[in-house]
Design a protein around this motif. Structure first.
Motif, PDB file in Angstrom:
ATOM      1  N   ASP A 125       0.855  -1.286   0.073  1.00 44.50           N
ATOM      2  CA  ASP A 125      -0.014  -0.079  -0.105  1.00 44.50           C
ATOM      3  C   ASP A 125       0.884   1.277   0.206  1.00 44.50           C
ATOM      4  O   ASP A 125       1.995   1.221   0.339  1.00 44.50           O
ATOM      5  CB  ASP A 125      -0.877   0.023   1.019  1.00 44.50           C
ATOM      6  N   LYS A 126       0.221   2.392  -0.267  1.00 44.56           N
ATOM      7  CA  LYS A 126       0.718   3.670  -0.317  1.00 44.56           C
ATOM      8  C   LYS A 126       1.474   3.992   1.209  1.00 44.56           C
ATOM      9  O   LYS A 126       1.087   3.576   1.984  1.00 44.56           O
ATOM     10  CB  LYS A 126      -0.409   4.915  -0.228  1.00 44.56           C
ATOM     11  N   TYR A 127       2.612   4.697   0.665  1.00 44.20           N
ATOM     12  CA  TYR A 127       3.504   5.221   1.774  1.00 44.20           C
ATOM     13  C   TYR A 127       4.796   4.036   2.288  1.00 44.20           C
ATOM     14  O   TYR A 127       5.374   4.161   3.312  1.00 44.20           O
ATOM     15  CB  TYR A 127       2.709   5.768   2.959  1.00 44.20           C
ATOM     16  N   PHE A 128       4.390   2.812   1.661  1.00 46.30           N
ATOM     17  CA  PHE A 128       5.688   1.682   2.231  1.00 46.30           C
ATOM     18  C   PHE A 128       6.953   2.240   1.430  1.00 46.30           C
ATOM     19  O   PHE A 128       6.874   2.513   0.193  1.00 46.30           O
ATOM     20  CB  PHE A 128       5.020   0.523   1.495  1.00 46.30           C
ATOM     21  N   SER A 129       7.989   2.514   2.235  1.00 42.05           N
ATOM     22  CA  SER A 129       9.204   3.131   1.948  1.00 42.05           C
ATOM     23  C   SER A 129      10.162   1.912   1.753  1.00 42.05           C
ATOM     24  O   SER A 129      10.184   0.982   2.490  1.00 42.05           O
ATOM     25  CB  SER A 129       9.670   4.127   2.746  1.00 42.05           C
ATOM     26  N   MET A 130      11.257   2.183   0.774  1.00 43.04           N
ATOM     27  CA  MET A 130      12.114   1.258   0.402  1.00 43.04           C
ATOM     28  C   MET A 130      13.566   1.897  -0.092  1.00 43.04           C
ATOM     29  O   MET A 130      13.454   3.007  -0.461  1.00 43.04           O
ATOM     30  CB  MET A 130      11.508   0.302  -0.661  1.00 43.04           C
ATOM     31  N   LYS A 131      14.737   1.246   0.191  1.00 38.05           N
ATOM     32  CA  LYS A 131      15.747   1.701  -0.447  1.00 38.05           C
ATOM     33  C   LYS A 131      15.787   1.374  -2.001  1.00 38.05           C
ATOM     34  O   LYS A 131      15.652   0.306  -2.338  1.00 38.05           O
ATOM     35  CB  LYS A 131      17.137   1.104   0.540  1.00 38.05           C
ATOM     36  N   VAL A 132      16.453   2.420  -2.609  1.00 36.62           N
ATOM     37  CA  VAL A 132      16.497   1.946  -4.126  1.00 36.62           C
ATOM     38  C   VAL A 132      18.055   1.508  -4.130  1.00 36.62           C
ATOM     39  O   VAL A 132      18.926   1.872  -4.079  1.00 36.62           O
ATOM     40  CB  VAL A 132      16.730   3.443  -4.805  1.00 36.62           C
ATOM     41  N   LEU A 133      18.124   0.221  -4.896  1.00 39.06           N
ATOM     42  CA  LEU A 133      19.317  -0.504  -5.136  1.00 39.06           C
ATOM     43  C   LEU A 133      19.884  -0.033  -6.643  1.00 39.06           C
ATOM     44  O   LEU A 133      20.893   0.037  -6.966  1.00 39.06           O
ATOM     45  CB  LEU A 133      19.152  -1.854  -5.110  1.00 39.06           C
ATOM     46  N   LYS A 134      18.613   0.052  -7.571  1.00 44.67           N
ATOM     47  CA  LYS A 134      19.171   0.185  -9.038  1.00 44.67           C
ATOM     48  C   LYS A 134      17.802   0.606  -9.768  1.00 44.67           C
ATOM     49  O   LYS A 134      16.827   0.266  -9.508  1.00 44.67           O
ATOM     50  CB  LYS A 134      19.641  -1.227  -9.452  1.00 44.67           C
ATOM     51  N   ILE A 135      18.235   1.494 -10.738  1.00 39.27           N
ATOM     52  CA  ILE A 135      16.986   1.684 -11.756  1.00 39.27           C
ATOM     53  C   ILE A 135      17.465   1.146 -13.047  1.00 39.27           C
ATOM     54  O   ILE A 135      18.126   1.589 -13.553  1.00 39.27           O
ATOM     55  CB  ILE A 135      17.006   3.323 -11.736  1.00 39.27           C
ATOM     56  N   LYS A 136      16.387   0.427 -13.684  1.00 47.56           N
ATOM     57  CA  LYS A 136      16.824  -0.149 -15.156  1.00 47.56           C
ATOM     58  C   LYS A 136      15.589   0.186 -15.779  1.00 47.56           C
ATOM     59  O   LYS A 136      14.582  -0.270 -15.631  1.00 47.56           O
ATOM     60  CB  LYS A 136      17.023  -1.770 -15.038  1.00 47.56           C
ATOM     61  N   ASP A 137      15.962   1.026 -16.887  1.00 45.65           N
ATOM     62  CA  ASP A 137      14.730   1.558 -17.695  1.00 45.65           C
ATOM     63  C   ASP A 137      13.576   2.084 -16.718  1.00 45.65           C
ATOM     64  O   ASP A 137      13.933   2.909 -16.296  1.00 45.65           O
ATOM     65  CB  ASP A 137      14.400   0.104 -18.791  1.00 45.65           C
ATOM     66  N   SER A 138      12.463   1.476 -17.263  1.00 43.41           N
ATOM     67  CA  SER A 138      11.278   2.073 -16.200  1.00 43.41           C
ATOM     68  C   SER A 138      11.040   1.075 -14.744  1.00 43.41           C
ATOM     69  O   SER A 138       9.899   1.281 -14.588  1.00 43.41           O
ATOM     70  CB  SER A 138       9.930   2.282 -17.130  1.00 43.41           C
ATOM     71  N   TRP A 139      12.220   0.441 -14.575  1.00 41.75           N
ATOM     72  CA  TRP A 139      11.965  -0.441 -13.419  1.00 41.75           C
ATOM     73  C   TRP A 139      12.693   0.065 -12.391  1.00 41.75           C
ATOM     74  O   TRP A 139      13.996   0.505 -12.543  1.00 41.75           O
ATOM     75  CB  TRP A 139      11.888  -1.912 -13.592  1.00 41.75           C
ATOM     76  N   VAL A 140      12.258  -0.142 -11.185  1.00 40.76           N
ATOM     77  CA  VAL A 140      13.240   0.248  -9.732  1.00 40.76           C
ATOM     78  C   VAL A 140      13.496  -0.937  -9.017  1.00 40.76           C
ATOM     79  O   VAL A 140      12.618  -1.860  -8.655  1.00 40.76           O
ATOM     80  CB  VAL A 140      12.679   1.382  -9.037  1.00 40.76           C
ATOM     81  N   HIS A 141      14.789  -1.400  -8.915  1.00 43.38           N
ATOM     82  CA  HIS A 141      15.034  -2.500  -7.836  1.00 43.38           C
ATOM     83  C   HIS A 141      15.074  -2.010  -6.360  1.00 43.38           C
ATOM     84  O   HIS A 141      15.951  -0.963  -6.186  1.00 43.38           O
ATOM     85  CB  HIS A 141      16.248  -3.149  -8.225  1.00 43.38           C
ATOM     86  N   VAL A 142      14.479  -2.385  -5.496  1.00 48.96           N
ATOM     87  CA  VAL A 142      14.353  -1.769  -4.140  1.00 48.96           C
ATOM     88  C   VAL A 142      14.430  -2.950  -3.053  1.00 48.96           C
ATOM     89  O   VAL A 142      14.408  -4.144  -3.234  1.00 48.96           O
ATOM     90  CB  VAL A 142      12.988  -1.266  -3.897  1.00 48.96           C
ATOM     91  N   GLU A 143      14.685  -2.379  -1.786  1.00 48.33           N
ATOM     92  CA  GLU A 143      14.804  -3.445  -0.689  1.00 48.33           C
ATOM     93  C   GLU A 143      14.220  -2.493   0.527  1.00 48.33           C
ATOM     94  O   GLU A 143      14.291  -1.477   0.895  1.00 48.33           O
ATOM     95  CB  GLU A 143      16.491  -3.543  -0.287  1.00 48.33           C
ATOM     96  N   ASP A 144      13.289  -3.409   1.189  1.00 46.02           N
ATOM     97  CA  ASP A 144      12.922  -2.893   2.379  1.00 46.02           C
ATOM     98  C   ASP A 144      13.525  -3.040   3.629  1.00 46.02           C
ATOM     99  O   ASP A 144      14.833  -3.695   3.529  1.00 46.02           O
ATOM    100  CB  ASP A 144      11.308  -3.524   2.434  1.00 46.02           C
ATOM    101  N   SER A 145      12.996  -2.545   4.838  1.00 41.46           N
ATOM    102  CA  SER A 145      13.969  -2.616   6.003  1.00 41.46           C
ATOM    103  C   SER A 145      14.246  -3.868   6.580  1.00 41.46           C
ATOM    104  O   SER A 145      15.032  -3.927   7.392  1.00 41.46           O
ATOM    105  CB  SER A 145      13.124  -1.443   6.848  1.00 41.46           C
ATOM    106  N   THR A 146      13.697  -4.834   6.045  1.00 39.54           N
ATOM    107  CA  THR A 146      13.955  -6.298   6.426  1.00 39.54           C
ATOM    108  C   THR A 146      14.952  -6.800   5.603  1.00 39.54           C
ATOM    109  O   THR A 146      15.415  -8.221   5.772  1.00 39.54           O
ATOM    110  CB  THR A 146      12.782  -7.065   6.875  1.00 39.54           C
ATOM    111  N   GLY A 147      15.266  -6.439   4.503  1.00 39.21           N
ATOM    112  CA  GLY A 147      16.031  -6.777   3.675  1.00 39.21           C
ATOM    113  C   GLY A 147      15.565  -7.626   2.339  1.00 39.21           C
ATOM    114  O   GLY A 147      16.311  -8.000   1.479  1.00 39.21           O
TER     115      GLY A 147
END
Length: 160
Positions: A125-147
């Motif tokens: 849902d909205k407001y879930f936050s994550m660290k950005v690992l990589k951006i590839k074209d129109s996709w974002v690779h993310v990691e949450d606070s639990t890994g």
């Protein structure tokens, strides 16, 4: 005493120049807003720069913001919705990018594309936050606070 015509022209020119510079300064403040993330497990967002100001919202690790200004050890920040808060600087970092989900029921995937299956913990849902690992074209690779890691379509997140 009446000013000579040339002095009136210089005064008007100086006034116009001063107003123009002030306006340009306001524009440059907005243009120089910097991205930052919450690095602590949680952070209290306040109405003003100090612990004595009302706590408006508690956010968690990897929440992204735009930094608008500073007063001592406090940062003036703006969130996804344009709301403005203050946060204690030591709870933040500018060393990596973060992303936040813009809408409810957003799917996260195992790879960068809709052909990849959803991760087990999707949708989110909205407001879930994550660290950005990589951006590839129109996709974002993310990691949450639990890994946990996943991919999300770029238009579905606000990246800072």
């Amino acid at each position: 005493m009446q000013l000579p015509a040339i002095s009136k022209i210089k005064s008007k020119t100086l006034l116009i120049l001063a107003c123009s510079l002030a306006f340009a300064g306001l524009l440059s403040l907005e243009a120089t807003a910097e991205a930052l993330c919450i690095k602590a497990k949680k952070a209290n967002l306040r109405q003003g720069p100090g612990k004595h100001f009302e706590k408006l919202w508690t956010v968690f690790k990897y929440m992204p913001f735009k930094r608008l200004g500073r007063k001592g050890s406090w940062l003036r920040i703006q969130d996804l919705d344009g709301d403005i808060y203050w946060v204690y600087q030591k709870l933040t970092t500018e060393s990596y990018m973060c992303a936040i989900i813009k809408n409810n029921k957003t799917n996260l995937r195992k790879g960068p594309g809709t052909k990849f299956p959803k991760v087990e913990w999707s949708p989110i849902d909205k407001y879930f936050s994550m660290k950005v690992l990589k951006i590839k074209d129109s996709w974002v690779h993310v990691e949450d606070s639990t890994g946990d890691r996943a991919w999300v379509h770029r238009p579905l997140v606000w990246v800072q």
